[in-house]
Design a protein around this motif. Structure first.
Motif: not given
Length: 174
Positions: A46-63
């Motif tokens: 499974f992936i954590s929120a921090d790991e998921f944030l390494s996807i650039p499209e989601f790292a820039l998302n303010p939500l």
């Protein structure tokens, strides 16, 4: 499935495809699996929120609410989540995801306070709190609601599902 050392079988691919309502092709699932394994740094499945944030499209998302939705996803749920961003996803599926983003406390309803919090995430210091409240009150009033109402998923579908409205949010799978 989801562990970097495991292989994705044809059965796994078909199961994931069914889980995401066939919005993602088998080839895309294989690509997503490779990416999922890269994100799953500890190979726990499974992936954590921090790991998921390494996807650039989601790292820039303010939500910030999106992070709560993806924290701890296994591969099957990871693909199902991303399938909502597919051009093949229906407007209702996209609206349902938006509803979940705005439903801060996951109680199945969106309050004025929830809307305000998401708007605060989106606007940061570009709008004052008074401006946010005024804009939200006006938008709700134009849609036939007051700031004291709680919106249900059906309300979101009614408001956002109007003919001519197109919600385009896509994330590349490769």
């Amino acid at each position: 499935m989801g562990n970097a050392s495991s292989m994705l079988t044809q059965y796994d691919i078909e199961e994931v495809q069914e889980h995401c309502n066939y919005l993602i092709s088998q080839q895309e699932i294989v690509s997503l699996y490779q990416r999922f394994c890269q994100l799953d740094r500890n190979a726990k499945g499974f992936i954590s929120a921090d790991e998921f944030l390494s996807i650039p499209e989601f790292a820039l998302n303010p939500l910030s609410q999106l992070l709560k939705m993806v924290d701890g996803l296994n591969f099957k749920d990871f693909v199902a989540f991303l399938s909502t961003f597919s051009s093949k996803a229906s407007l209702e599926q996209k609206i349902e995801l938006l509803f979940k983003v705005y439903d801060i406390d996951s109680k199945g309803k969106v309050t004025f306070k929830d809307l305000l919090e998401v708007l605060r995430d989106l606007t940061g210091s570009f709008m004052s709190e008074e401006q946010r409240e005024k804009v939200l009150s006006q938008v709700l009033e134009e849609a036939g609601y007051s700031r004291n109402c709680s919106l249900l998923l059906e309300d979101f579908v009614k408001i956002l599902g109007k003919p001519g409205l197109k919600i385009e949010v896509e994330v590349p799978v490769d």
